[in-house]
Design an enzyme around this catalytic site. Sequence first.
Site, PDB file in Angstrom:
ATOM      1  CD  GLU A   1       1.196  -4.294   6.889  1.00 50.57           C
ATOM      2  OE1 GLU A   1       1.098  -5.341   6.233  1.00 50.57           O
ATOM      3  OE2 GLU A   1       0.740  -3.194   6.491  1.00 50.57           O
TER       4      GLU A   1
ATOM      5  CG  LEU B   1      -4.741   0.898   5.042  1.00 48.75           C
ATOM      6  CD1 LEU B   1      -3.210   0.924   5.035  1.00 48.75           C
ATOM      7  CD2 LEU B   1      -5.243  -0.516   4.871  1.00 48.75           C
TER       8      LEU B   1
END
Length: 181
Positions: A31, A24
């Site tokens: 999140e 990521l």
Amino acid sequence: MDNFAYSIIAAVSKNGGIGYKGDLPWRLKKEMAYFNRITTQVNRENTQNAVIMGRNTWQSIPDKYRPLKGRINVVISKTLNSVPEGILLYPKLTEALKDLYSNDCVEKCWIIGGTGLYNEAINDKNCKYLYITKINQEFVCDTFFPDFDPNNFEEIFEPYIPKDIQEENGIQYEFKVFKRL
């Protein structure tokens, strides 16, 4: 075939990115906690949700987090010959969904990446919801979320999902839910 209904969940940067070099491009603990909560929570006792991912997504999950806890982990791959015990491996998404939905212990199925599976799901009428975290910043990415026709989906509001702009590490983002029309 409505009983094969399933959803997509993804965090997408302003420039459409979802990953960079197998990772990521951002670090957002809240999140990630949202992702875990949404993909894990069930309404029926003795059931679990399934998280369905492609080979690259599976291999991008750090070893200490594999398999994703509290969920049935499913890998879609035509090239992998084996996965660790307890992980389900299928060559096609349609085969996985058929088997998962014939199992009374599965409540919901979530597509969690990558681009190929997202693209296949967005174009499948059985994919009913898109849970998109819109990250309001551009990132260097080499993996992208596919474009989808906004005429096929409408934004809806779920009472258990925060509506306001979130901020973490100086990065603003919003949780959005779209339902197929």
